[in-house]
Design a protein around this motif. Structure first.
Motif, mmCIF file in Angstrom:
data_model
loop_
_atom_site.group_PDB
_atom_site.id
_atom_site.type_symbol
_atom_site.label_atom_id
_atom_site.label_comp_id
_atom_site.label_asym_id
_atom_site.label_seq_id
_atom_site.Cartn_x
_atom_site.Cartn_y
_atom_site.Cartn_z
ATOM 1 N N ASP A 236 0.831 -1.202 0.000
ATOM 2 C CA ASP A 236 0.000 0.000 0.000
ATOM 3 C C ASP A 236 0.870 1.257 0.000
ATOM 4 O O ASP A 236 0.679 2.187 0.783
ATOM 5 N N VAL A 237 1.849 1.255 -0.919
ATOM 6 C CA VAL A 237 2.771 2.377 -1.082
ATOM 7 C C VAL A 237 2.515 3.002 -2.448
ATOM 8 O O VAL A 237 2.325 2.296 -3.442
ATOM 9 N N ILE A 238 2.516 4.324 -2.501
ATOM 10 C CA ILE A 238 2.220 5.047 -3.732
ATOM 11 C C ILE A 238 3.461 5.800 -4.187
ATOM 12 O O ILE A 238 4.145 6.444 -3.370
ATOM 13 N N ALA A 239 3.768 5.709 -5.478
ATOM 14 C CA ALA A 239 4.866 6.479 -6.066
ATOM 15 C C ALA A 239 4.288 7.516 -7.010
ATOM 16 O O ALA A 239 3.364 7.225 -7.783
ATOM 17 N N THR A 240 4.806 8.741 -6.949
ATOM 18 C CA THR A 240 4.350 9.803 -7.836
ATOM 19 C C THR A 240 5.548 10.430 -8.543
ATOM 20 O O THR A 240 6.631 10.540 -7.969
ATOM 21 N N GLY A 241 5.343 10.832 -9.786
ATOM 22 C CA GLY A 241 6.362 11.552 -10.535
ATOM 23 C C GLY A 241 5.907 12.977 -10.763
ATOM 24 O O GLY A 241 4.765 13.216 -11.176
ATOM 25 N N LYS A 267 10.935 16.980 -15.770
ATOM 26 C CA LYS A 267 9.768 16.367 -15.148
ATOM 27 C C LYS A 267 9.773 14.847 -15.328
ATOM 28 O O LYS A 267 10.227 14.316 -16.339
ATOM 29 N N VAL A 268 9.258 14.162 -14.302
ATOM 30 C CA VAL A 268 9.143 12.705 -14.330
ATOM 31 C C VAL A 268 7.795 12.359 -14.949
ATOM 32 O O VAL A 268 6.745 12.607 -14.356
ATOM 33 N N THR A 269 7.839 11.777 -16.144
ATOM 34 C CA THR A 269 6.610 11.563 -16.920
ATOM 35 C C THR A 269 5.915 10.251 -16.609
ATOM 36 O O THR A 269 4.717 10.105 -16.878
ATOM 37 N N SER A 270 6.645 9.276 -16.052
ATOM 38 C CA SER A 270 6.038 7.963 -15.790
ATOM 39 C C SER A 270 6.777 7.276 -14.657
ATOM 40 O O SER A 270 8.013 7.348 -14.567
ATOM 41 N N VAL A 271 6.039 6.628 -13.756
ATOM 42 C CA VAL A 271 6.626 5.813 -12.687
ATOM 43 C C VAL A 271 5.930 4.459 -12.696
ATOM 44 O O VAL A 271 4.736 4.364 -12.994
ATOM 45 N N LYS A 272 6.673 3.397 -12.377
ATOM 46 C CA LYS A 272 6.074 2.063 -12.395
ATOM 47 C C LYS A 272 6.849 1.149 -11.441
ATOM 48 O O LYS A 272 8.066 0.996 -11.528
ATOM 49 N N PHE A 273 6.105 0.548 -10.483
ATOM 50 C CA PHE A 273 6.689 -0.474 -9.618
ATOM 51 C C PHE A 273 6.846 -1.769 -10.421
ATOM 52 O O PHE A 273 6.065 -2.051 -11.332
ATOM 53 N N VAL A 274 7.857 -2.562 -10.046
ATOM 54 C CA VAL A 274 8.097 -3.852 -10.705
ATOM 55 C C VAL A 274 7.487 -4.951 -9.851
ATOM 56 O O VAL A 274 8.061 -5.368 -8.846
ATOM 57 N N GLY A 275 6.283 -5.413 -10.239
ATOM 58 C CA GLY A 275 5.608 -6.467 -9.484
ATOM 59 C C GLY A 275 5.395 -6.068 -8.035
ATOM 60 O O GLY A 275 4.979 -4.945 -7.731
ATOM 61 N N ASP A 276 5.711 -6.998 -7.131
ATOM 62 C CA ASP A 276 5.599 -6.733 -5.701
ATOM 63 C C ASP A 276 6.959 -6.445 -5.069
ATOM 64 O O ASP A 276 7.113 -6.489 -3.852
ATOM 65 N N SER A 277 7.956 -6.169 -5.911
ATOM 66 C CA SER A 277 9.299 -5.920 -5.394
ATOM 67 C C SER A 277 9.474 -4.444 -5.041
ATOM 68 O O SER A 277 8.573 -3.624 -5.218
ATOM 69 N N ASP A 278 10.669 -4.117 -4.530
ATOM 70 C CA ASP A 278 10.991 -2.742 -4.167
ATOM 71 C C ASP A 278 11.698 -2.013 -5.303
ATOM 72 O O ASP A 278 12.340 -0.984 -5.073
ATOM 73 N N LEU A 279 11.595 -2.549 -6.511
ATOM 74 C CA LEU A 279 12.165 -1.873 -7.672
ATOM 75 C C LEU A 279 11.163 -0.874 -8.235
ATOM 76 O O LEU A 279 9.964 -1.149 -8.294
ATOM 77 N N LEU A 280 11.674 0.264 -8.666
ATOM 78 C CA LEU A 280 10.828 1.304 -9.250
ATOM 79 C C LEU A 280 11.493 1.828 -10.520
ATOM 80 O O LEU A 280 12.711 2.061 -10.552
ATOM 81 N N LEU A 281 10.687 2.014 -11.566
ATOM 82 C CA LEU A 281 11.164 2.601 -12.813
ATOM 83 C C LEU A 281 10.618 4.022 -12.931
ATOM 84 O O LEU A 281 9.453 4.269 -12.603
ATOM 85 N N THR A 282 11.461 4.932 -13.390
ATOM 86 C CA THR A 282 11.006 6.298 -13.651
ATOM 87 C C THR A 282 11.466 6.719 -15.044
ATOM 88 O O THR A 282 12.593 6.426 -15.449
ATOM 89 N N ALA A 283 10.590 7.391 -15.769
ATOM 90 C CA ALA A 283 10.925 7.950 -17.083
ATOM 91 C C ALA A 283 10.792 9.461 -16.997
ATOM 92 O O ALA A 283 9.977 9.990 -16.228
ATOM 93 N N SER A 284 11.586 10.151 -17.813
ATOM 94 C CA SER A 284 11.634 11.604 -17.671
ATOM 95 C C SER A 284 11.744 12.301 -19.021
ATOM 96 O O SER A 284 12.146 11.696 -20.027
ATOM 97 N N ALA A 285 11.404 13.582 -18.998
ATOM 98 C CA ALA A 285 11.576 14.418 -20.187
ATOM 99 C C ALA A 285 13.042 14.692 -20.465
ATOM 100 O O ALA A 285 13.369 15.266 -21.513
ATOM 101 N N ASP A 286 13.939 14.287 -19.551
ATOM 102 C CA ASP A 286 15.375 14.462 -19.805
ATOM 103 C C ASP A 286 15.956 13.344 -20.675
ATOM 104 O O ASP A 286 17.176 13.193 -20.772
#
Length: 526
Positions: A236-241, A267-286
């Motif tokens: 129940d953790v939320i990630a925001t970009g 700016k961070v355009t997209s965030v996505k957790f990987v399954g139920d793990s503690d890995l997080l992906l972030t995409a950016s305008a950079d």
């Protein structure tokens, strides 16, 4: 007794040529004349009328002396038997030799296949190591440059962007990976047939009574705005970009910020957790994608910075194996990555037309990838062959978001003209929702509900192609900006999280929910 000039044998039906005077067997000379029309010996022109039959008694060939007695016959039979045995022995020897040669050839073929497989494996490993070296060498150079003082006393800015002409080595999606994706697809398809709605899933009546429970200002005030969001349901953790170039990890039950991820320059355009793990992906305008890992104390560290795109990266989506992911960019390409190494295995562009990718999502089974474009087109790809297998036209303006339903049959797409639902079995649009400037569309994990974020937030009950999709609840956009940017369903749809351009994360749920953070201070809008 005269012999035939062709066969050399005594003719049974003798004929003589009136031109050459030669004796022939009738059937032989007639056949020769019909084929060639000339004498076989002299070469003169010859016709059937030029041969004359000769009358003679029946020829009886004399018997050979050794066949005129029983001992002679036995000797003949013995010689023939010996010849047969010798011939049979020679054939067996030839068969044995052929078998040995075949066995040797098969062994050589098997050995060659093993050597080729080993060399391919070594080649792929070498390519992967080379790509890692290429990725780290620029990073080391940038680190040195970043610490070099300029004449005015300022530090040189770190340049993390890769030039548009830079070439990256992409080894391709190997046969082993394709087999892994196919096996995952088969397992998930079989599991989906037995899929049941979760017992704790929020009811339609509960969604109809949702109201704002809390509001949390997560990003900076000088650059407000939440561009993207994802929820790790197991914790129940939320990630925001955000527009402020950071990603924030937020613990919803406690209402506390766990970590703020810095490193992107835009700016961070997209965030996505990987399954139920503690890995997080972030995409950016950079133009970069970053892979973050929880170090164990709630602080996330960047494991990979991927520079394979030459324009703004708009979306990342994770494959169902949780081993691979895809990034989509405005440079008209999407990239397929190995998550553990950060290696770009394939970089795909549509050769038939130039489109800029603005959204991406994997089908729940993992063999299909959906992409949205700034040219209003939705493209469906076969991941194994990286081929465009379908396209959906009909939107107006940029496609901002896409989402596949858990049942695998429906695709929802959002654009400036609203939201459209597509039937993937018949490849057609079967329903549209008028919602101007729709920024986000999302099915809940069970496929029971659909959320749309635009000037307000609308929750729908999903149905079949022919049945009506009923509107359950319309939640107001309380940000004052008139633009909700993203919507996500919490675990079992017990709440809805909404991001907007005023930097606040808002939680909508049932009043009195004991898991909701109802702190009055955090409920105030910034």
């Amino acid at each position: 007794m005269m012999n035939c000039a062709i066969s050399g044998e005594v003719p049974e039906v003798p004929v003589v040529s009136t031109k050459s005077g030669l004796l022939f067997e009738r059937r032989l000379i007639e056949s020769h004349i019909s084929d060639y029309g000339k004498c076989p010996v002299t070469g003169e022109s010859l016709t059937i009328d030029d041969i004359v039959p000769i009358k003679s008694g029946k020829v009886i060939k004399p018997k050979l002396l050794h066949t005129a007695s029983i001992p002679g016959l036995l000797g003949t039979f013995q010689n023939e038997w010996d010849g047969l045995m010798l011939s049979n022995f020679a054939l067996e020897q030839q068969l044995h030799t052929a078998r040995q040669e075949l066995s040797h050839a098969l062994y050589q073929h098997d050995s060659a296949c093993r050597v080729i497989a080993r060399l391919k494996k070594e080649r792929d490993e070498a390519r992967q190591l080379l790509a890692e070296v290429e990725r780290h060498i620029p990073a080391s150079t940038e680190a040195v440059t970043a610490n070099a003082p300029l004449s005015n006393g300022k530090r040189a800015a770190r340049d993390e962007e890769t030039g548009p002409d830079a070439k990256k080595l992409c080894p391709g999606i190997s046969a082993d990976i394709i087999t892994e994706l196919t096996d995952c697809n088969a397992a998930l398809s079989q599991k989906r047939k037995k899929r049941q709605i979760p017992e704790k899933l929020a009811s339609i009546d509960a969604l109809g009574r949702f109201t704002q429970l809390s509001s949390h200002p997560l990003h900076k005030t000088n650059k407000p705005g939440i561009c993207s969001m994802d929820i790790l349901h197991s914790k129940d953790v939320i990630a925001t970009g955000g527009v402020d170039a950071t990603a924030v990890i937020f613990d919803r039950p406690s209402g506390q910020i766990l970590s703020t991820l810095t490193g992107h320059s835009k700016k961070v355009t997209s965030v996505k957790f990987v399954g139920d793990s503690d890995l997080l992906l972030t995409a950016s305008a950079d133009k970069t994608v970053r892979v973050w890992r929880d170090s164990g104390d709630g602080q996330y560290a960047c494991g990979h910075t991927l520079n394979d795109h030459s324009e703004e990266v708009r979306a990342v989506t994770v494959h169902a194996t949780n081993k691979y992911f895809v990034s989509a960019s405005l440079d008209s390409t999407w990239c397929f990555y190995d998550l553990s190494s950060g290696l770009c295995l394939a970089k795909v562009a549509d050769e038939s037309e130039k489109v800029d990718y603005t959204a991406a999502a994997f089908h729940p089974d993992g063999l299909i990838l959906g992409t949205g474009t700034s040219q209003s087109v939705v493209k469906i790809w076969d991941v194994k062959s990286q081929a465009n297998v379908a396209r959906f036209d009909g939107h107006t303006g940029e496609v901002t978001s896409i989402s596949f339903s858990e049942n695998g049959y429906f695709l929802a797409t959002a654009a400036e003209d609203g939201v459209k639902l597509w039937d993937l079995r018949k490849l057609r649009n079967f329903r549209s929702f008028s919602s101007a400037d729709a920024n986000s569309v999302e099915f809940d994990p069970s496929g029971s509900y659909l959320g749309i974020a635009a000037s307000d937030i609308r929750l729908y009950q999903t149905a079949s192609v022919k049945a009506e999709w009923n509107l359950i609840k319309t939640l107001p956009d309380l940000s004052g900006t008139g633009k909700a940017t993203c919507v996500k369903f919490g675990p079992d749809a017990q709440y809805v999280a909404v991001g907007s351009m005023d930097r606040n994360l808002r939680i909508f749920g049932l009043p009195g929910d004991e898991n909701a953070n109802a702190d009055d201070d955090s409920a105030q809008d910034s």
